[in-house]
Enzyme design. Structure first.
Site, PDB file in Angstrom:
ATOM      1  CD  GLN A   1      -2.475   1.040   2.821  1.00  0.00           C
ATOM      2  OE1 GLN A   1      -2.172   0.166   3.636  1.00  0.00           O
ATOM      3  NE2 GLN A   1      -3.361   1.965   3.094  1.00  0.00           N
TER       4      GLN A   1
ATOM      5  CD  GLU B   1      -4.931  -0.063   7.002  1.00  0.00           C
ATOM      6  OE1 GLU B   1      -5.220   0.888   6.255  1.00  0.00           O
ATOM      7  OE2 GLU B   1      -3.780  -0.311   7.378  1.00  0.00           O
TER       8      GLU B   1
ATOM      9  CD  GLU C   1      -2.361  10.584  19.275  1.00  0.00           C
ATOM     10  OE1 GLU C   1      -2.153   9.872  18.259  1.00  0.00           O
ATOM     11  OE2 GLU C   1      -1.765  10.385  20.351  1.00  0.00           O
TER      12      GLU C   1
HETATM   13  C1  LIG Z   1       3.847  -0.703  11.506  1.00  0.00           C
HETATM   14  C2  LIG Z   1       3.408   0.313  10.471  1.00  0.00           C
HETATM   15  C3  LIG Z   1       3.071  -0.109   9.208  1.00  0.00           C
HETATM   16  C4  LIG Z   1       2.650   0.814   8.243  1.00  0.00           C
HETATM   17  N1  LIG Z   1       2.367   0.363   6.985  1.00  0.00           N
HETATM   18  C5  LIG Z   1       2.011   1.264   6.024  1.00  0.00           C
HETATM   19  C6  LIG Z   1       1.787   0.821   4.681  1.00  0.00           C
HETATM   20  O1  LIG Z   1       1.919  -0.361   4.342  1.00  0.00           O
HETATM   21  N2  LIG Z   1       1.465   1.745   3.744  1.00  0.00           N
HETATM   22  C7  LIG Z   1       1.300   3.075   4.053  1.00  0.00           C
HETATM   23  O2  LIG Z   1       0.965   3.841   3.161  1.00  0.00           O
HETATM   24  N3  LIG Z   1       1.544   3.532   5.319  1.00  0.00           N
HETATM   25  C8  LIG Z   1       1.889   2.658   6.302  1.00  0.00           C
HETATM   26  N4  LIG Z   1       2.136   3.098   7.596  1.00  0.00           N
HETATM   27  C9  LIG Z   1       2.092   4.538   7.860  1.00  0.00           C
HETATM   28  C10 LIG Z   1       0.923   4.986   8.714  1.00  0.00           C
HETATM   29  O3  LIG Z   1      -0.285   4.969   7.982  1.00  0.00           O
HETATM   30  C11 LIG Z   1       1.271   6.416   9.206  1.00  0.00           C
HETATM   31  O4  LIG Z   1       2.426   6.304  10.017  1.00  0.00           O
HETATM   32  C12 LIG Z   1       0.148   7.015  10.016  1.00  0.00           C
HETATM   33  O5  LIG Z   1      -0.935   7.336   9.187  1.00  0.00           O
HETATM   34  C13 LIG Z   1       0.598   8.300  10.769  1.00  0.00           C
HETATM   35  O6  LIG Z   1       1.216   9.191   9.905  1.00  0.00           O
HETATM   36  P1  LIG Z   1       2.645   9.832  10.250  1.00  0.00           P
HETATM   37  O7  LIG Z   1       3.572   8.724  10.634  1.00  0.00           O
HETATM   38  O8  LIG Z   1       3.025  10.698   9.090  1.00  0.00           O
HETATM   39  O9  LIG Z   1       2.417  10.724  11.538  1.00  0.00           O
HETATM   40  P2  LIG Z   1       1.846  12.216  11.566  1.00  0.00           P
HETATM   41  O10 LIG Z   1       0.623  12.283  10.740  1.00  0.00           O
HETATM   42  O11 LIG Z   1       2.961  13.151  11.235  1.00  0.00           O
HETATM   43  O12 LIG Z   1       1.469  12.376  13.096  1.00  0.00           O
HETATM   44  C14 LIG Z   1       2.412  12.692  14.116  1.00  0.00           C
HETATM   45  C15 LIG Z   1       1.671  12.822  15.433  1.00  0.00           C
HETATM   46  O13 LIG Z   1       0.724  13.889  15.355  1.00  0.00           O
HETATM   47  C16 LIG Z   1      -0.585  13.442  15.691  1.00  0.00           C
HETATM   48  N5  LIG Z   1      -1.571  14.140  14.859  1.00  0.00           N
HETATM   49  C17 LIG Z   1      -1.501  14.351  13.510  1.00  0.00           C
HETATM   50  N6  LIG Z   1      -2.607  15.006  13.092  1.00  0.00           N
HETATM   51  C18 LIG Z   1      -3.409  15.179  14.178  1.00  0.00           C
HETATM   52  C19 LIG Z   1      -4.687  15.755  14.386  1.00  0.00           C
HETATM   53  N7  LIG Z   1      -5.371  16.284  13.368  1.00  0.00           N
HETATM   54  N8  LIG Z   1      -5.205  15.737  15.640  1.00  0.00           N
HETATM   55  C20 LIG Z   1      -4.525  15.189  16.674  1.00  0.00           C
HETATM   56  N9  LIG Z   1      -3.296  14.622  16.549  1.00  0.00           N
HETATM   57  C21 LIG Z   1      -2.749  14.620  15.330  1.00  0.00           C
HETATM   58  C22 LIG Z   1      -0.570  11.955  15.369  1.00  0.00           C
HETATM   59  O14 LIG Z   1      -1.548  11.262  16.112  1.00  0.00           O
HETATM   60  C23 LIG Z   1       0.852  11.556  15.768  1.00  0.00           C
HETATM   61  O15 LIG Z   1       0.923  11.340  17.157  1.00  0.00           O
HETATM   62  C24 LIG Z   1       2.564   2.200   8.569  1.00  0.00           C
HETATM   63  C25 LIG Z   1       2.895   2.635   9.851  1.00  0.00           C
HETATM   64  C26 LIG Z   1       3.321   1.705  10.804  1.00  0.00           C
HETATM   65  C27 LIG Z   1       3.692   2.199  12.175  1.00  0.00           C
END
Ligand SMILES: Cc1cc2nc3c(=O)[nH]c(=O)nc-3n(C[C@H](O)[C@H](O)[C@H](O)COP(=O)(O)OP(=O)(O)OC[C@H]3O[C@@H](n4cnc5c(N)ncnc54)[C@H](O)[C@@H]3O)c2cc1C
Length: 381
Positions: free
Chosen positions: A127, A245, A366
């Site tokens: 994905q 999902e 969150e």
């Molecule tokens: C084990 C694992 C497998 C994954 N596999 C895939 C995959 O196969 N394909 C894929 O595309 N992605 C994958 N991901 C990515 C995952 O979807 C993202 O990590 C997730 O959506 C969070 O995005 P970010 O890491 O950019 O954090 P950010 O969006 O930058 O968030 C950082 C922090 O800010 C908080 N935050 C952000 N916006 C808000 C808001 N509006 N209100 C309150 N708090 C907020 C979040 O909760 C978090 O604590 C994977 C992640 C993990 C950990």
């Protein structure tokens, strides 16, 4: 929802157990959760082939591609597999996300060529959604598919892509119309991972495993043949992926219930299953059971025509991921110092360390709380 098994469901369980008792489980096969490590792939491929040959693969998909199993049958299948420490499929992204999306949005020729190899474990999908600055706020993604002759050239970077290092194909979200704001200019492509211009760089995780990656896309050519849905439909396709999902994440409860019983058995008579431990065990077990029944309820509503992207499914994602961490903490505390060093406890150690990603993957806690607050409880933004 009637919680008793019907005669048909009891027959389904008997048939499944009879098959499982006779099945030849490939060497090295274990329940690895949603994503296999590179080492898990080969035994899991053999297992997926056996499931497909016997009609147990892609259970929830409609016939003729899958078995068209009812929600109760899906729950029985998940329980029997977890009880035996066996994976339900080779890859969660392939069977629970990409397959249903292809069946819903794919053209007939895409369905004809792509679906059967997924079911038989011949292809694995990944994905390609998240980017370094677009995770929670996916609509801000920057990977661009710029018009080029009769197709597009894709440039950008994806991150946290589970299984990209062995995947054959990726569900790619990219911006086909940069003049439109946010989610409006996106399209979804079924991208073969051997296209020139794709570079996959594995990321080593906290638990030592290698399940996810960075993916760099440099002048990768895609055409309308690769589109899933129409140009500009990317957000609609993406939302159905995220909804499936979250809906399936409730099934985690079934594995957790088995883990809790295993922990209790391991500690029995060791002197470590004291009153404090039992108290915590019961508290976690009760929440796991509540999650399990809530999942069954959502499954049965979805079976009765409910929507995959019902915002209430966020509660499954929120609670299941937090419970994974609670079970991990309970096992860590119960085994005390031995947990960190003893090779016998490697499984517990790994599931505890791995569980830290659970509250992030598929949408952070969150974000789930925001969805539940705003869309289910009607609280102000
Ligand atoms: C084990 C694992 C497998 C994954 N596999 C895939 C995959 O196969 N394909 C894929 O595309 N992605 C994958 N991901 C990515 C995952 O979807 C993202 O990590 C997730 O959506 C969070 O995005 P970010 O890491 O950019 O954090 P950010 O969006 O930058 O968030 C950082 C922090 O800010 C908080 N935050 C952000 N916006 C808000 C808001 N509006 N209100 C309150 N708090 C907020 C979040 O909760 C978090 O604590 C994977 C992640 C993990 C950990």
């Amino acid at each position: 929802m009637d919680l008793r098994l019907t005669a048909d469901e009891a027959r389904f369980r008997d048939e499944l157990c009879t098959w499982l008792d006779r099945a030849e489980v490939p060497d090295g096969l274990r329940d690895f959760g949603s994503t296999p490590t590179a080492d898990d792939v080969e035994p899991a491929r053999l297992w997926q082939r056996q499931l497909a040959d016997a009609g147990w693969a892609a259970l929830s998909w409609p016939a003729p591609h899958g078995r068209g199993a009812s929600p109760a049958e899906q729950a029985i299948f998940a329980e029997e597999m977890a009880r035996r420490n066996l994976p339900r499929q080779l890859s969660f992204v392939t069977i629970e996300l990409a397959g249903p999306i292809l069946l819903r949005h794919g053209r007939p020729e895409q369905v004809d060529t792509m679906v059967a190899p997924m079911v038989r474990g011949e292809t694995i999908w990944c994905q390609l959604f998240s980017e370094p600055s677009a995770g929670s706020d996916l609509a801000s993604l920057r990977t661009v598919a710029a018009p080029d002759g009769d197709g597009w050239l894709v440039n950008g970077q994806k991150i946290w892509t589970s299984g990209a290092h062995y995947a054959d194909c990726g569900l790619l979200l990219a911006r086909t119309d940069p003049s439109l704001q946010r989610h409006r200019g996106l399209s979804c492509f079924a991208l073969p991972m051997d296209r020139p211009g794709i570079e996959v760089r594995p990321i080593r995780q906290l638990d030592g495993e290698d399940k996810f990656n960075e993916v760099y896309l440099t002048d990768v050519r895609v055409t309308s043949e690769d589109l899933l849905g129409a140009t500009g439909d990317g957000w609609k396709v993406g939302l159905s992926v995220l909804g499936s999902e979250r809906r399936m994440l409730g099934s985690v409860a079934i594995g957790l219930k088995n883990e809790l019983w295993r922990l209790r058995e391991q500690l029995e008579g060791s002197g470590r299953d004291d009153a404090l431990f039992r108290d915590r065990w019961v508290a976690v077990y009760t929440r796991v059971e509540l999650l399990r029944w809530t999942w069954f309820r959502f499954l049965s509503e979805a079976g009765a025509g409910g929507s995959d992207i019902d915002s209430r499914t966020s509660v499954l994602k929120l609670v299941s991921s937090e419970l994974q961490q609670e079970v991990g903490r309970l096992a860590r505390d119960a085994h005390r110092g031995a947990w960190a060093l003893d090779p016998q406890h490697q499984g517990w150690r790994q599931s505890f360390l791995g569980s830290h990603g659970a509250t992030i993957a598929g949408g952070t806690s969150e974000i789930q709380r925001n969805i539940l607050g705003e869309r289910v409880l009607g609280l102000p933004r």
